[in-house]
Design a protein around this motif. Sequence first.
Motif, PDB file in Angstrom:
ATOM      1  N   ALA A 261      -5.709  -5.970  10.514  1.00 42.51           N
ATOM      2  CA  ALA A 261      -4.807  -5.397   9.479  1.00 42.51           C
ATOM      3  C   ALA A 261      -5.500  -5.188   8.097  1.00 42.51           C
ATOM      4  N   ALA A 262      -6.191  -6.260   7.672  1.00 43.75           N
ATOM      5  CA  ALA A 262      -6.499  -6.188   6.461  1.00 43.75           C
ATOM      6  C   ALA A 262      -7.869  -5.560   6.269  1.00 43.75           C
ATOM      7  N   GLU A 263      -8.509  -5.530   7.323  1.00 49.42           N
ATOM      8  CA  GLU A 263      -9.701  -4.547   7.513  1.00 49.42           C
ATOM      9  C   GLU A 263      -9.612  -3.085   7.523  1.00 49.42           C
ATOM     10  N   ALA A 264      -8.546  -2.707   8.308  1.00 54.74           N
ATOM     11  CA  ALA A 264      -8.035  -1.407   8.132  1.00 54.74           C
ATOM     12  C   ALA A 264      -7.622  -1.004   6.683  1.00 54.74           C
ATOM     13  N   LEU A 265      -6.740  -1.518   6.197  1.00 57.48           N
ATOM     14  CA  LEU A 265      -6.190  -1.572   4.790  1.00 57.48           C
ATOM     15  C   LEU A 265      -7.545  -1.352   3.684  1.00 57.48           C
ATOM     16  N   THR A 266      -8.558  -2.007   4.009  1.00 60.08           N
ATOM     17  CA  THR A 266      -9.718  -1.923   3.069  1.00 60.08           C
ATOM     18  C   THR A 266     -10.238  -0.634   3.345  1.00 60.08           C
ATOM     19  N   LEU A 267     -10.300  -0.171   4.543  1.00 62.21           N
ATOM     20  CA  LEU A 267     -11.070   1.262   4.587  1.00 62.21           C
ATOM     21  C   LEU A 267     -10.228   2.397   4.699  1.00 62.21           C
ATOM     22  N   ALA A 268      -9.096   2.176   4.393  1.00 58.73           N
ATOM     23  CA  ALA A 268      -7.928   2.933   4.206  1.00 58.73           C
ATOM     24  C   ALA A 268      -8.294   4.291   3.240  1.00 58.73           C
TER      25      ALA A 268
ATOM     26  N   LEU B  93     -11.194   5.125   2.183  1.00 57.26           N
ATOM     27  CA  LEU B  93     -12.107   5.991   2.689  1.00 57.26           C
ATOM     28  C   LEU B  93     -11.699   7.085   3.759  1.00 57.26           C
ATOM     29  N   ALA B  94     -10.627   6.555   4.481  1.00 56.31           N
ATOM     30  CA  ALA B  94     -10.146   7.284   5.550  1.00 56.31           C
ATOM     31  C   ALA B  94      -9.163   8.478   5.019  1.00 56.31           C
ATOM     32  N   ALA B  95      -8.458   8.160   4.036  1.00 58.59           N
ATOM     33  CA  ALA B  95      -7.532   9.255   3.263  1.00 58.59           C
ATOM     34  C   ALA B  95      -7.910  10.389   3.243  1.00 58.59           C
ATOM     35  N   PRO B  96      -9.145  10.788   2.415  1.00 59.01           N
ATOM     36  CA  PRO B  96      -9.666  11.831   2.375  1.00 59.01           C
ATOM     37  C   PRO B  96      -9.951  12.695   3.388  1.00 59.01           C
ATOM     38  N   TRP B  97     -10.377  12.177   4.733  1.00 53.97           N
ATOM     39  CA  TRP B  97     -10.422  12.918   5.802  1.00 53.97           C
ATOM     40  C   TRP B  97      -8.964  13.324   6.303  1.00 53.97           C
TER      41      TRP B  97
ATOM     42  N   PRO C 232       0.860  -1.028   0.085  1.00 51.44           N
ATOM     43  CA  PRO C 232       0.033   0.201   0.092  1.00 51.44           C
ATOM     44  C   PRO C 232       0.776   1.189   0.069  1.00 51.44           C
ATOM     45  N   SER C 233       0.516   2.492  -0.706  1.00 54.16           N
ATOM     46  CA  SER C 233       1.189   3.660  -0.633  1.00 54.16           C
ATOM     47  C   SER C 233       1.154   4.282   0.868  1.00 54.16           C
ATOM     48  N   PRO C 234       2.238   4.975   1.052  1.00 53.68           N
ATOM     49  CA  PRO C 234       2.205   5.743   2.294  1.00 53.68           C
ATOM     50  C   PRO C 234       0.893   6.416   3.119  1.00 53.68           C
TER      51      PRO C 234
ATOM     52  N   LEU D 189      -2.185   5.659   2.323  1.00 48.89           N
ATOM     53  CA  LEU D 189      -3.154   4.739   2.905  1.00 48.89           C
ATOM     54  C   LEU D 189      -2.706   3.848   4.135  1.00 48.89           C
ATOM     55  N   THR D 190      -1.263   3.831   4.064  1.00 43.08           N
ATOM     56  CA  THR D 190      -0.610   3.254   5.519  1.00 43.08           C
ATOM     57  C   THR D 190      -1.086   4.081   6.798  1.00 43.08           C
ATOM     58  N   GLU D 191      -0.878   5.287   6.377  1.00 43.71           N
ATOM     59  CA  GLU D 191      -1.151   6.242   7.505  1.00 43.71           C
ATOM     60  C   GLU D 191      -2.616   6.195   7.760  1.00 43.71           C
ATOM     61  N   ALA D 192      -3.455   6.202   6.761  1.00 44.09           N
ATOM     62  CA  ALA D 192      -5.003   6.214   7.089  1.00 44.09           C
ATOM     63  C   ALA D 192      -5.370   5.043   7.902  1.00 44.09           C
ATOM     64  N   ALA D 193      -4.629   3.682   7.540  1.00 43.12           N
ATOM     65  CA  ALA D 193      -5.207   2.607   8.267  1.00 43.12           C
ATOM     66  C   ALA D 193      -4.566   2.597   9.558  1.00 43.12           C
ATOM     67  N   ALA D 194      -3.320   3.416   9.858  1.00 40.05           N
ATOM     68  CA  ALA D 194      -2.835   3.459  11.215  1.00 40.05           C
ATOM     69  C   ALA D 194      -3.704   4.504  11.944  1.00 40.05           C
ATOM     70  N   VAL D 195      -4.158   5.453  11.524  1.00 38.67           N
ATOM     71  CA  VAL D 195      -5.010   6.345  12.253  1.00 38.67           C
ATOM     72  C   VAL D 195      -6.665   5.561  12.478  1.00 38.67           C
ATOM     73  N   LEU D 196      -6.859   4.671  11.640  1.00 38.79           N
ATOM     74  CA  LEU D 196      -8.396   4.095  11.945  1.00 38.79           C
ATOM     75  C   LEU D 196      -7.979   2.916  12.926  1.00 38.79           C
ATOM     76  N   HIS D 197      -6.811   2.362  13.192  1.00 34.77           N
ATOM     77  CA  HIS D 197      -6.414   1.719  14.372  1.00 34.77           C
ATOM     78  C   HIS D 197      -6.374   2.151  15.823  1.00 34.77           C
ATOM     79  N   GLN D 198      -5.794   3.545  15.484  1.00 31.56           N
ATOM     80  CA  GLN D 198      -5.954   4.450  16.676  1.00 31.56           C
ATOM     81  C   GLN D 198      -6.988   4.954  17.285  1.00 31.56           C
ATOM     82  N   VAL D 199      -7.883   5.213  16.288  1.00 28.71           N
ATOM     83  CA  VAL D 199      -9.302   5.597  16.624  1.00 28.71           C
ATOM     84  C   VAL D 199     -10.154   4.493  17.083  1.00 28.71           C
ATOM     85  N   THR D 200     -10.169   3.432  16.558  1.00 24.71           N
ATOM     86  CA  THR D 200     -11.103   2.256  17.130  1.00 24.71           C
ATOM     87  C   THR D 200     -10.544   1.419  17.917  1.00 24.71           C
ATOM     88  N   ALA D 201      -9.235   1.643  18.456  1.00 24.12           N
ATOM     89  CA  ALA D 201      -8.686   0.459  19.384  1.00 24.12           C
ATOM     90  C   ALA D 201      -9.313   0.720  20.967  1.00 24.12           C
ATOM     91  N   ALA D 202      -9.922   1.879  21.253  1.00 29.29           N
ATOM     92  CA  ALA D 202     -10.366   1.976  22.420  1.00 29.29           C
ATOM     93  C   ALA D 202     -12.112   1.406  22.668  1.00 29.29           C
TER      94      ALA D 202
END
Length: 299
Positions: free
Chosen positions: A175-182, A184-188, A150-152, A154-167
Amino acid sequence: MQIHRIRHARGFTVLPNALLQDRRLSYTARGLLADLLSRPDGWREDGRHMADTSPQGRLAVAKALRELTAFGYYRVERVRRPDGTFVSETHVYDIPQVGPGAVRPGSGRSTAGSRDAHPVKDRGKEPTLPAQRTASPDPGGQRDVASPPPSPALTEAAAVLHQVTAAEPRLRLGAAEALTLAPLAAPWLERGLGPRDLSFALLGGLPERVHSATAFLRDRLTRKLPPEPVAVPPPPRRYECPGCARPTPHEGTCRTCAGADAPPPDAVDERARTAARGRALARAALNGHRPGQLTGARA
Protein backbone atom coordinates in the motif's frame (compact mmCIF):
# COMPACT_ATOMS: atom_id res chain seq x y z
CA MET A 1 -5.25 -5.37 1.93
CA GLN A 2 -6.84 -5.33 5.38
CA ILE A 3 -4.68 -5.69 8.51
CA HIS A 4 -6.18 -7.44 11.55
CA ARG A 5 -4.48 -6.97 14.93
CA ILE A 6 -5.33 -7.90 18.49
CA ARG A 7 -4.25 -6.20 21.70
CA HIS A 8 -1.38 -8.17 23.23
CA ALA A 9 -0.88 -8.27 26.99
CA ARG A 10 2.35 -10.32 27.15
CA GLY A 11 4.72 -12.25 24.95
CA PHE A 12 5.17 -9.66 22.21
CA THR A 13 7.99 -7.54 20.77
CA VAL A 14 7.78 -3.93 19.57
CA LEU A 15 9.81 -3.34 16.40
CA PRO A 16 10.23 -0.17 14.29
CA ASN A 17 8.46 -0.15 10.94
CA ALA A 18 11.65 1.06 9.25
CA LEU A 19 13.28 -2.24 10.15
CA LEU A 20 10.42 -4.44 8.90
CA GLN A 21 10.06 -2.39 5.70
CA ASP A 22 13.79 -2.04 4.88
CA ARG A 23 13.75 -3.08 1.20
CA ARG A 24 17.51 -3.46 1.20
CA LEU A 25 17.12 -6.65 3.21
CA SER A 26 15.62 -9.88 1.95
CA TYR A 27 12.56 -11.30 3.67
CA THR A 28 14.75 -14.04 5.17
CA ALA A 29 17.09 -11.46 6.71
CA ARG A 30 14.20 -9.40 8.10
CA GLY A 31 12.57 -12.49 9.60
CA LEU A 32 15.86 -13.60 11.17
CA LEU A 33 16.42 -10.14 12.61
CA ALA A 34 12.91 -10.07 14.09
CA ASP A 35 13.57 -13.50 15.65
CA LEU A 36 16.86 -12.31 17.18
CA LEU A 37 15.30 -9.14 18.57
CA SER A 38 12.53 -11.15 20.21
CA ARG A 39 15.09 -13.01 22.37
CA PRO A 40 16.01 -11.73 25.86
CA ASP A 41 19.33 -10.04 26.47
CA GLY A 42 22.09 -12.58 27.01
CA TRP A 43 20.55 -15.24 24.78
CA ARG A 44 23.14 -17.65 23.39
CA GLU A 45 22.58 -19.01 19.90
CA ASP A 46 25.00 -19.37 17.03
CA GLY A 47 24.40 -19.42 13.30
CA ARG A 48 24.67 -23.19 12.95
CA HIS A 49 22.00 -23.81 15.58
CA MET A 50 19.73 -21.22 13.94
CA ALA A 51 20.23 -22.87 10.56
CA ASP A 52 19.52 -26.34 11.94
CA THR A 53 16.22 -25.15 13.42
CA SER A 54 15.17 -23.25 10.27
CA PRO A 55 13.69 -24.72 7.07
CA GLN A 56 15.90 -22.43 4.95
CA GLY A 57 19.14 -24.23 5.77
CA ARG A 58 22.66 -23.05 6.56
CA LEU A 59 23.33 -21.25 3.27
CA ALA A 60 20.19 -19.08 3.54
CA VAL A 61 20.86 -18.24 7.21
CA ALA A 62 24.51 -17.43 6.51
CA LYS A 63 23.50 -15.15 3.64
CA ALA A 64 20.91 -13.42 5.85
CA LEU A 65 23.54 -12.83 8.56
CA ARG A 66 25.87 -11.30 5.97
CA GLU A 67 23.09 -8.96 4.87
CA LEU A 68 22.40 -7.90 8.47
CA THR A 69 26.11 -7.33 9.05
CA ALA A 70 26.51 -5.29 5.85
CA PHE A 71 23.65 -2.95 6.75
CA GLY A 72 24.57 -2.52 10.43
CA TYR A 73 21.96 -4.66 12.18
CA TYR A 74 24.29 -7.46 13.30
CA ARG A 75 27.84 -7.25 14.66
CA VAL A 76 30.26 -9.77 16.17
CA GLU A 77 33.21 -8.51 18.25
CA ARG A 78 36.16 -10.36 19.71
CA VAL A 79 36.70 -9.31 23.32
CA ARG A 80 39.77 -10.15 25.35
CA ARG A 81 39.16 -11.30 28.90
CA PRO A 82 41.37 -10.41 31.85
CA ASP A 83 42.88 -13.90 31.78
CA GLY A 84 44.08 -13.36 28.21
CA THR A 85 41.50 -15.46 26.41
CA PHE A 86 39.22 -14.16 23.66
CA VAL A 87 35.48 -14.54 23.36
CA SER A 88 33.00 -13.43 20.69
CA GLU A 89 30.21 -11.06 21.62
CA THR A 90 27.23 -10.68 19.31
CA HIS A 91 25.29 -7.42 19.12
CA VAL A 92 21.89 -7.10 17.45
CA TYR A 93 20.33 -3.69 16.75
CA ASP A 94 16.86 -2.59 15.77
CA ILE A 95 18.25 0.43 13.87
CA PRO A 96 21.16 0.19 11.40
CA GLN A 97 24.56 1.07 12.87
CA VAL A 98 26.54 2.09 9.78
CA GLY A 99 28.98 4.99 9.57
CA PRO A 100 31.20 6.81 12.05
CA GLY A 101 28.34 8.90 13.42
CA ALA A 102 26.05 6.00 14.23
CA VAL A 103 24.71 5.95 17.79
CA ARG A 104 24.67 2.47 19.24
CA PRO A 105 21.99 1.92 21.87
CA GLY A 106 22.83 0.09 25.04
CA SER A 107 21.87 -3.45 25.88
CA GLY A 108 18.78 -4.57 27.72
CA ARG A 109 20.58 -4.70 31.05
CA SER A 110 19.98 -1.71 33.31
CA THR A 111 23.27 0.06 33.86
CA ALA A 112 23.80 2.65 36.53
CA GLY A 113 24.43 6.06 34.99
CA SER A 114 23.76 4.85 31.43
CA ARG A 115 21.18 7.13 29.83
CA ASP A 116 21.04 5.29 26.50
CA ALA A 117 20.40 1.84 27.94
CA HIS A 118 17.09 0.12 27.29
CA PRO A 119 15.12 -0.49 30.48
CA VAL A 120 14.55 -4.08 31.54
CA LYS A 121 10.95 -5.21 31.18
CA ASP A 122 9.05 -5.14 34.43
CA ARG A 123 7.60 -8.61 34.79
CA GLY A 124 5.04 -7.37 37.31
CA LYS A 125 3.34 -4.84 35.03
CA GLU A 126 1.15 -5.31 32.03
CA PRO A 127 2.80 -3.84 28.94
CA THR A 128 1.01 -1.07 27.12
CA LEU A 129 0.78 -0.33 23.43
CA PRO A 130 2.40 2.83 22.05
CA ALA A 131 0.12 5.84 21.93
CA GLN A 132 -1.42 6.84 18.62
CA ARG A 133 0.10 9.83 16.81
CA THR A 134 -1.88 13.03 16.86
CA ALA A 135 -1.65 15.88 14.42
CA SER A 136 0.12 18.90 15.82
CA PRO A 137 -1.83 22.18 15.48
CA ASP A 138 1.46 24.07 15.20
CA PRO A 139 3.14 23.49 11.80
CA GLY A 140 6.49 24.45 13.28
CA GLY A 141 6.13 22.22 16.33
CA GLN A 142 8.49 19.38 17.09
CA ARG A 143 5.79 16.80 17.73
CA ASP A 144 5.11 13.97 15.33
CA VAL A 145 2.58 15.21 12.82
CA ALA A 146 0.38 12.70 11.03
CA SER A 147 0.59 12.90 7.26
CA PRO A 148 -2.56 14.18 5.51
CA PRO A 149 -4.70 11.62 3.71
CA PRO A 150 -4.03 11.24 -0.02
CA SER A 151 -6.29 12.98 -2.52
CA PRO A 152 -9.00 11.00 -4.35
CA ALA A 153 -6.96 11.19 -7.58
CA LEU A 154 -3.92 9.61 -5.92
CA THR A 155 -6.09 6.99 -4.23
CA GLU A 156 -7.61 6.04 -7.58
CA ALA A 157 -4.16 5.89 -9.21
CA ALA A 158 -2.85 3.64 -6.43
CA ALA A 159 -5.87 1.34 -6.82
CA VAL A 160 -5.27 1.08 -10.58
CA LEU A 161 -1.61 0.21 -9.98
CA HIS A 162 -2.69 -2.53 -7.57
CA GLN A 163 -5.11 -3.86 -10.16
CA VAL A 164 -2.50 -3.88 -12.94
CA THR A 165 0.39 -5.41 -10.96
CA ALA A 166 -1.61 -7.94 -8.91
CA ALA A 167 -1.29 -10.64 -11.59
CA GLU A 168 2.51 -10.34 -11.81
CA PRO A 169 4.39 -11.64 -8.73
CA ARG A 170 7.57 -9.77 -9.69
CA LEU A 171 5.78 -6.40 -9.55
CA ARG A 172 3.44 -6.73 -6.60
CA LEU A 173 3.28 -3.56 -4.52
CA GLY A 174 2.40 -2.76 -0.97
CA ALA A 175 0.00 0.00 0.00
CA ALA A 176 2.80 2.44 0.85
CA GLU A 177 4.66 1.69 -2.39
CA ALA A 178 1.52 2.16 -4.49
CA LEU A 179 0.88 5.55 -2.88
CA THR A 180 4.51 6.51 -3.56
CA LEU A 181 4.06 5.74 -7.27
CA ALA A 182 0.54 7.22 -7.46
CA PRO A 183 1.76 10.72 -8.51
CA LEU A 184 3.45 9.11 -11.54
CA ALA A 185 0.36 7.06 -12.47
CA ALA A 186 -2.12 9.93 -12.05
CA PRO A 187 -1.09 11.69 -15.34
CA TRP A 188 -1.91 8.47 -17.22
CA LEU A 189 -5.46 8.56 -15.91
CA GLU A 190 -5.77 12.30 -16.54
CA ARG A 191 -4.93 11.73 -20.23
CA GLY A 192 -7.72 9.20 -20.64
CA LEU A 193 -5.58 6.05 -20.32
CA GLY A 194 -6.89 3.14 -18.28
CA PRO A 195 -5.72 -0.15 -16.75
CA ARG A 196 -5.38 -1.78 -20.18
CA ASP A 197 -2.91 0.89 -21.35
CA LEU A 198 -0.95 0.67 -18.10
CA SER A 199 -0.84 -3.11 -18.37
CA PHE A 200 0.69 -2.94 -21.87
CA ALA A 201 3.25 -0.33 -20.74
CA LEU A 202 4.27 -1.89 -17.40
CA LEU A 203 4.01 -5.65 -17.93
CA GLY A 204 5.38 -6.03 -21.47
CA GLY A 205 8.88 -7.48 -21.89
CA LEU A 206 9.66 -8.01 -18.21
CA PRO A 207 13.19 -9.16 -17.32
CA GLU A 208 13.67 -12.55 -15.74
CA ARG A 209 14.38 -10.99 -12.35
CA VAL A 210 13.18 -7.67 -10.99
CA HIS A 211 15.33 -6.51 -8.09
CA SER A 212 13.15 -3.55 -7.11
CA ALA A 213 9.54 -3.40 -8.26
CA THR A 214 9.22 0.22 -7.15
CA ALA A 215 12.26 1.42 -9.11
CA PHE A 216 11.27 -0.63 -12.16
CA LEU A 217 7.72 0.77 -12.23
CA ARG A 218 8.93 4.31 -11.55
CA ASP A 219 11.18 4.11 -14.61
CA ARG A 220 8.46 2.79 -16.91
CA LEU A 221 5.77 5.16 -15.65
CA THR A 222 8.09 8.10 -16.37
CA ARG A 223 9.70 6.93 -19.61
CA LYS A 224 6.60 5.50 -21.32
CA LEU A 225 4.17 8.28 -20.44
CA PRO A 226 2.43 9.23 -23.73
CA PRO A 227 2.56 12.90 -24.74
CA GLU A 228 -0.39 15.11 -24.05
CA PRO A 229 -2.99 14.97 -26.81
CA VAL A 230 -2.83 17.95 -29.16
CA ALA A 231 -6.08 19.91 -29.33
CA VAL A 232 -7.41 19.73 -32.89
CA PRO A 233 -9.36 22.86 -33.89
CA PRO A 234 -12.90 22.17 -35.07
CA PRO A 235 -13.53 22.36 -38.81
CA PRO A 236 -14.90 25.69 -40.08
CA ARG A 237 -18.64 25.95 -40.19
CA ARG A 238 -20.22 25.76 -43.63
CA TYR A 239 -23.07 28.04 -44.59
CA GLU A 240 -25.56 27.89 -47.48
CA CYS A 241 -27.25 30.65 -49.40
CA PRO A 242 -30.99 30.64 -48.61
CA GLY A 243 -31.77 31.56 -52.25
CA CYS A 244 -29.75 29.10 -54.34
CA ALA A 245 -28.40 26.70 -51.60
CA ARG A 246 -24.81 27.29 -52.71
CA PRO A 247 -22.09 26.98 -50.00
CA THR A 248 -20.92 30.34 -48.74
CA PRO A 249 -18.02 31.27 -46.41
CA HIS A 250 -20.34 33.34 -44.25
CA GLU A 251 -23.93 33.35 -43.20
CA GLY A 252 -26.37 35.16 -45.52
CA THR A 253 -27.17 35.51 -49.25
CA CYS A 254 -24.44 34.84 -51.80
CA ARG A 255 -23.14 37.59 -54.08
CA THR A 256 -24.97 36.28 -57.11
CA CYS A 257 -28.36 36.29 -55.43
CA ALA A 258 -27.60 39.65 -53.89
CA GLY A 259 -26.77 41.10 -57.33
CA ALA A 260 -23.22 42.00 -56.44
CA ASP A 261 -21.81 39.96 -59.33
CA ALA A 262 -24.05 41.58 -62.07
CA PRO A 263 -21.93 43.15 -64.87
CA PRO A 264 -22.23 46.88 -65.58
CA PRO A 265 -24.38 48.06 -68.59
CA ASP A 266 -21.31 48.97 -70.71
CA ALA A 267 -19.98 45.46 -70.33
CA VAL A 268 -23.33 44.04 -71.45
CA ASP A 269 -23.30 46.19 -74.65
CA GLU A 270 -19.71 45.20 -75.42
CA ARG A 271 -20.57 41.56 -74.99
CA ALA A 272 -23.55 41.96 -77.35
CA ARG A 273 -21.40 43.63 -80.06
CA THR A 274 -18.73 40.95 -79.72
CA ALA A 275 -21.32 38.21 -80.04
CA ALA A 276 -22.89 39.85 -83.16
CA ARG A 277 -19.51 40.19 -84.86
CA GLY A 278 -18.70 36.59 -84.05
CA ARG A 279 -21.93 35.41 -85.59
CA ALA A 280 -21.27 37.48 -88.76
CA LEU A 281 -17.78 36.01 -89.14
CA ALA A 282 -19.09 32.51 -88.73
CA ARG A 283 -21.84 33.10 -91.28
CA ALA A 284 -19.36 34.50 -93.82
CA ALA A 285 -17.08 31.56 -93.36
CA LEU A 286 -19.92 29.22 -94.07
CA ASN A 287 -20.81 31.15 -97.28
CA GLY A 288 -17.23 30.86 -98.58
CA HIS A 289 -16.14 34.46 -98.00
CA ARG A 290 -12.88 35.27 -96.29
CA PRO A 291 -12.85 37.52 -93.30
CA GLY A 292 -10.93 40.19 -95.26
CA GLN A 293 -13.40 40.14 -98.11
CA LEU A 294 -16.27 40.49 -95.74
CA THR A 295 -14.60 43.37 -94.05
CA GLY A 296 -13.77 45.09 -97.34
CA ALA A 297 -17.29 44.62 -98.67
CA ARG A 298 -18.70 46.21 -95.54
CA ALA A 299 -16.20 48.95 -95.76
